[in-house]
Design a protein around this motif. Structure first.
Motif, mmCIF file in Angstrom:
data_model
loop_
_atom_site.group_PDB
_atom_site.id
_atom_site.type_symbol
_atom_site.label_atom_id
_atom_site.label_comp_id
_atom_site.label_asym_id
_atom_site.label_seq_id
_atom_site.Cartn_x
_atom_site.Cartn_y
_atom_site.Cartn_z
ATOM 1 N N GLY A 92 28.016 46.446 47.965
ATOM 2 C CA GLY A 92 27.016 47.035 47.092
ATOM 3 C C GLY A 92 27.550 47.349 45.711
ATOM 4 O O GLY A 92 28.709 47.642 45.525
ATOM 5 N N ALA A 93 26.686 47.310 44.741
ATOM 6 C CA ALA A 93 27.098 47.576 43.355
ATOM 7 C C ALA A 93 27.431 49.032 43.149
ATOM 8 O O ALA A 93 28.133 49.384 42.202
ATOM 9 C CB ALA A 93 25.989 47.158 42.398
ATOM 10 N N ALA A 94 26.933 49.893 44.010
ATOM 11 C CA ALA A 94 27.119 51.334 43.823
ATOM 12 C C ALA A 94 28.237 51.876 44.688
ATOM 13 O O ALA A 94 28.191 53.002 45.152
ATOM 14 C CB ALA A 94 25.820 52.067 44.162
ATOM 15 N N GLY B 172 35.981 37.804 38.867
ATOM 16 C CA GLY B 172 36.026 36.642 39.742
ATOM 17 C C GLY B 172 37.073 36.781 40.818
ATOM 18 O O GLY B 172 37.264 37.847 41.385
ATOM 19 N N GLU B 173 37.791 35.706 41.119
ATOM 20 C CA GLU B 173 38.785 35.725 42.182
ATOM 21 C C GLU B 173 40.110 36.299 41.686
ATOM 22 O O GLU B 173 40.484 36.129 40.537
ATOM 23 C CB GLU B 173 39.004 34.304 42.711
ATOM 24 C CG GLU B 173 37.779 33.723 43.402
ATOM 25 C CD GLU B 173 38.074 32.375 44.030
ATOM 26 O OE1 GLU B 173 39.244 31.936 43.935
ATOM 27 O OE2 GLU B 173 37.154 31.773 44.599
ATOM 28 N N ARG C 51 37.522 42.634 40.626
ATOM 29 C CA ARG C 51 36.913 43.955 40.776
ATOM 30 C C ARG C 51 36.694 44.279 42.249
ATOM 31 O O ARG C 51 36.903 45.406 42.687
ATOM 32 C CB ARG C 51 35.586 44.017 40.011
ATOM 33 C CG ARG C 51 35.734 43.925 38.497
ATOM 34 C CD ARG C 51 34.356 43.915 37.837
ATOM 35 N NE ARG C 51 34.465 43.718 36.396
ATOM 36 C CZ ARG C 51 34.593 44.691 35.523
ATOM 37 N NH1 ARG C 51 34.651 45.941 35.928
ATOM 38 N NH2 ARG C 51 34.675 44.434 34.226
ATOM 39 N N HIS C 52 36.236 43.290 42.989
ATOM 40 C CA HIS C 52 36.009 43.494 44.424
ATOM 41 C C HIS C 52 37.295 43.919 45.123
ATOM 42 O O HIS C 52 37.318 44.886 45.894
ATOM 43 C CB HIS C 52 35.472 42.207 45.041
ATOM 44 C CG HIS C 52 35.447 42.224 46.547
ATOM 45 N ND1 HIS C 52 36.532 41.830 47.308
ATOM 46 C CD2 HIS C 52 34.490 42.590 47.423
ATOM 47 C CE1 HIS C 52 36.235 41.959 48.589
ATOM 48 N NE2 HIS C 52 35.004 42.417 48.691
ATOM 49 N N PHE D 210 38.974 42.712 54.482
ATOM 50 C CA PHE D 210 37.885 42.694 53.515
ATOM 51 C C PHE D 210 38.188 41.930 52.228
ATOM 52 O O PHE D 210 37.385 41.942 51.298
ATOM 53 C CB PHE D 210 37.464 44.123 53.186
ATOM 54 C CG PHE D 210 36.898 44.857 54.377
ATOM 55 C CD1 PHE D 210 35.679 44.501 54.916
ATOM 56 C CD2 PHE D 210 37.612 45.873 54.980
ATOM 57 C CE1 PHE D 210 35.166 45.158 56.018
ATOM 58 C CE2 PHE D 210 37.112 46.540 56.084
ATOM 59 C CZ PHE D 210 35.884 46.179 56.610
ATOM 60 N N THR D 211 39.363 41.276 52.164
ATOM 61 C CA THR D 211 39.690 40.422 51.024
ATOM 62 C C THR D 211 40.423 39.184 51.539
ATOM 63 O O THR D 211 40.717 39.068 52.725
ATOM 64 C CB THR D 211 40.616 41.136 50.008
ATOM 65 O OG1 THR D 211 41.945 41.201 50.530
ATOM 66 C CG2 THR D 211 40.121 42.537 49.684
#
Length: 351
Positions: free
Chosen positions: A20-22, A38-39, A265-266, A71-72
């Motif tokens: 989610g963005a939040a 990006g990656e 960012r992720h 998660f990555t």
């Protein structure tokens, strides 16, 4: 808002928060930081730690690895037992960008960030519960923020624990019994000054050199939390432990700024949340092992519990150290630390 209450359960809620963005983030995030989009431009994170793979800190690192890899697309390689260097060397490598992640005690960090001496002021934090509230607060976030000034990104504080003194010469029941003892300390000027003030002869050295130094009589004693003592078999070369609890030592989970800038960012968000969730897990394991380690120590060493009068003697002996380091740390930082401790104690007393 501090990180208190922000920890999310690993699983569906965590996935939703990442996608989610939040997503919830730590208040120490710096919007001016260069963030890769990006990656990620790195595939493997090299994670260095001084403790061995039997220590709760390793369990925390393994949990961090588990979450990040789930998660990555990143891989996390853990190097325990100071394989890549002691805490100070690891910090320098992080600043140079030749290491990705480490979990040093705050003592070695004070060599690079004088304000980090605040955590090693003697007899300040009074309990694990107080420590939790202080470290997961706006004060804790601000201290993590300060790491950005010299090439590090602070993700969370984990736990090493209360430090207690051991030696092979005599039972330490009062400040008088410390005088003349050769005590190994962390490589921290404040620790050196504190033990000098107590009348000991402090000797700084890396932890991985300690057992041999005790065995050969280079030093008479040392000071560490229970797990460090039991899991490294220090009871084989020490006869007495005194429950001084003179310092509560946090650990700082830190990432190289150069590595951080190469993460998407992720992946940055995953690392921040993984640090918090793994930190909670590490504290839980550490406190269980802490009690188990104390039982091992009791079975192999003489354990002395100090009287309130004896503790007062130690406190009075080290008052000058607090006075000396307040201008070095920053009077504002010391005052904020003391205020946060008082607030935590009041909250706990009212519950």
């Amino acid at each position: 808002m501090s990180r208190t209450g922000k920890t999310l359960a690993i699983g569906g809620v965590f996935v939703a928060s990442i996608i989610g963005a939040a997503i919830v983030t730590n208040s120490q995030s710096n919007n001016t930081m260069s963030i890769a989009a990006g990656e990620s431009q790195v595939q493997t994170l090299r994670f260095s730690m001084s403790s061995n793979n039997q220590h709760p800190i390793y369990d925390g690192a393994a949990k961090f690895k588990e979450i990040v890899e789930k998660f990555t697309e990143l891989k996390v390689d853990i190097y325990p037992s100071a394989q890549l260097g002691d805490d100070r060397a690891a910090i320098e490598m992080l600043q140079l960008g030749t290491l990705d992640v480490s979990i040093p005690s705050t003592g070695p960090l004070a060599n690079f960030y004088p304000e980090y001496n605040v955590f090693d002021l003697p007899f300040m934090i009074t309990s694990e519960e107080v420590a939790d509230k202080v470290l997961r607060s706006d004060f804790g976030d601000e201290m993590l923020n300060r790491l950005q000034a010299k090439g590090l990104v602070g993700l969370d504080f984990w736990e090493n624990g209360f430090r207690h003194v051991t030696n092979s010469k005599q039972a330490v029941r009062s400040i008088d019994d410390v005088r003349g003892l050769k005590i190994r300390t962390m490589e921290s000027p404040l620790h050196l000054d504190a033990w000098n003030a107590m009348g000991a002869t402090p000797t700084p050295m890396a932890f991985n050199e300690l057992f041999t130094a005790l065995q050969q009589g280079t030093v008479d004693g040392q000071e560490n939390p229970y797990p460090n003592i039991a899991l490294n078999n220090l009871y084989e070369v020490q006869s007495t432990l005194s429950n001084t609890g003179h310092v509560y030592t946090p650990l700082a989970l830190i990432v190289s700024q150069q590595t951080w800038n190469k993460l998407s960012r992720h992946d940055q968000r995953v690392l921040r949340q993984a640090a918090i969730d793994a930190g909670d897990y590490e504290r839980e394991v550490n406190r269980r092992v802490n009690m188990e380690s104390l039982e091992v120590i009791k079975a192999n060493m003489n354990v002395v519990t100090l009287t309130p009068e004896a503790v007062k003697g130690f406190q009075e002996a080290t008052t000058s150290v607090i006075d000396k380091y307040t201008p070095i740390i920053g009077a504002d930082v010391v005052a904020s630390f003391q205020k946060q401790i008082e607030k935590a104690e009041a909250e706990l007393a009212s519950n």
